[in-house]
Scaffold this motif. Structure first.
Motif, short mmCIF file in Angstrom:
data_model
loop_
_atom_site.label_atom_id
_atom_site.label_comp_id
_atom_site.label_asym_id
_atom_site.label_seq_id
_atom_site.Cartn_x
_atom_site.Cartn_y
_atom_site.Cartn_z
N SER A 126 0.85 -1.20 0.00
CA SER A 126 0.00 0.00 0.00
C SER A 126 0.88 1.24 0.00
N GLY A 127 1.02 1.85 -1.17
CA GLY A 127 1.80 3.08 -1.26
C GLY A 127 1.18 4.21 -0.46
N SER A 128 -0.14 4.23 -0.40
CA SER A 128 -0.83 5.29 0.36
C SER A 128 -0.53 5.17 1.85
N LEU A 129 -0.59 3.96 2.38
CA LEU A 129 -0.30 3.75 3.79
C LEU A 129 1.11 4.21 4.14
N LEU A 130 2.08 3.79 3.33
CA LEU A 130 3.48 4.15 3.60
C LEU A 130 3.71 5.65 3.44
N THR A 131 3.03 6.26 2.47
CA THR A 131 3.18 7.70 2.26
C THR A 131 2.60 8.48 3.44
N ILE A 132 1.44 8.09 3.90
CA ILE A 132 0.83 8.75 5.07
C ILE A 132 1.73 8.60 6.29
N GLU A 133 2.25 7.39 6.48
CA GLU A 133 3.16 7.16 7.61
C GLU A 133 4.36 8.10 7.55
N ALA A 134 5.01 8.15 6.38
CA ALA A 134 6.21 8.98 6.23
C ALA A 134 5.89 10.46 6.47
N TYR A 135 4.77 10.92 5.94
CA TYR A 135 4.40 12.33 6.07
C TYR A 135 4.14 12.71 7.53
N VAL A 136 3.36 11.89 8.23
CA VAL A 136 3.02 12.21 9.62
C VAL A 136 4.25 12.11 10.52
N LEU A 137 5.07 11.09 10.31
CA LEU A 137 6.28 10.96 11.13
C LEU A 137 7.26 12.10 10.86
N LEU A 138 7.28 12.60 9.63
CA LEU A 138 8.14 13.75 9.34
C LEU A 138 7.68 14.97 10.13
N ILE A 139 6.37 15.16 10.25
CA ILE A 139 5.85 16.27 11.04
C ILE A 139 6.24 16.10 12.51
N PHE A 140 6.18 14.87 13.02
CA PHE A 140 6.63 14.60 14.38
C PHE A 140 8.09 15.02 14.55
N CYS A 141 8.93 14.67 13.57
CA CYS A 141 10.35 15.02 13.64
C CYS A 141 10.54 16.53 13.64
N MET A 142 9.80 17.23 12.77
CA MET A 142 9.94 18.69 12.70
C MET A 142 9.49 19.34 14.01
N MET A 143 8.45 18.81 14.62
CA MET A 143 7.99 19.36 15.90
C MET A 143 9.04 19.15 16.98
N TYR A 144 9.74 18.04 16.92
CA TYR A 144 10.82 17.80 17.89
C TYR A 144 11.91 18.85 17.74
#
Length: 223
Positions: A126-144
């Motif tokens: 599922s490319g959509s699942l992996l893309t959503i995961e990467a996008y949300v985790l990137l936001i978590f990283c930026m907030m850190y």
């Protein structure tokens, strides 16, 4: 070249052994590292299973010929593990936003598998699942990073959570467009899709190296 590609194909297995080996060396870890240790144990099991299914499918029953659902399961567990990590590390800002992001992820993933994709699709991940995961985790990283800057912490590079976030940041940035275009590329150019996945494998090794570094860093006395 074939030997290198074979080693790279199995990188999702042997790379995980690096941080797990460090866990044996430094068994005393803070609470916020425990979800990642659990993830590494799970990743070793599911990645090993997936690689065995891919390389030895002819010796396995038909229902085990496709390992693509395992990648979807892996994505879900990886997301939840890193979310637990971010919720446990000390941060003075963006606390409520973290929970909102998790809810958004759950909503998007649920809609995707209810309306668009089949979670157990045997033909491709599922490319959509992996893309959503990467996008949300990137936001978590930026907030850190932003949280550290707001606290005016100038020497946080030696802390465990810093190395974890750097490794995760490199992984999700490297793979966002790989995940986004991987499924369409399978149809248009399967060979290029395979080469694109090599980027994923190499970035996964890099992330595991940073996790190894994080586990090696001496635990702070206030943890």
């Amino acid at each position: 070249m074939n030997i290198f590609l074979n080693v790279l194909d199995w990188s999702e297995v042997w790379a995980v052994l690096l941080p797990l080996g460090m866990v044996l060396y430094r068994s005393q870890q803070p609470r916020f590292m425990k979800p990642l240790i659990g993830y590494l144990l799970f990743a070793l099991l599911i990645n090993l299973t997936g690689n065995v299914m891919a390389d030895f499918k002819e010796a396995l029953p038909i229902w085990m010929h496709s390992n693509t659902p395992l990648y979807n399961i892996h994505s879900l567990v990886r997301f939840l593990s890193f979310c637990a990590f971010f919720l446990l590390i000390p941060q003075n800002y963006f606390k409520n936003i973290r929970y909102i992001l998790i809810l958004i992820y759950v909503l998007l993933v649920s809609l995707n598998f209810f309306l668009v994709e089949d979670f157990m699709n045997p033909h491709h991940i599922s490319g959509s699942l992996l893309t959503i995961e990467a996008y949300v985790l990137l936001i978590f990283c930026m907030m850190y990073y932003l949280s550290q800057l707001r606290d005016e912490i100038s020497k946080f590079r030696g802390e465990q959570e810093f190395w974890v976030v750097v490794g995760l940041s490199l992984f999700v940035v490297s793979n966002f467009f790989v995940f986004l275009f991987y499924v369409p590329m399978i149809t248009e150019n399967p060979d290029l899709a395979d080469r694109m996945w090599d980027v994923h494998n190499m970035s996964y090794v890099i992330m595991c190296l940073f996790l190894t570094k994080a586990l090696y860093v001496p635990v702070r006395t206030d943890n």
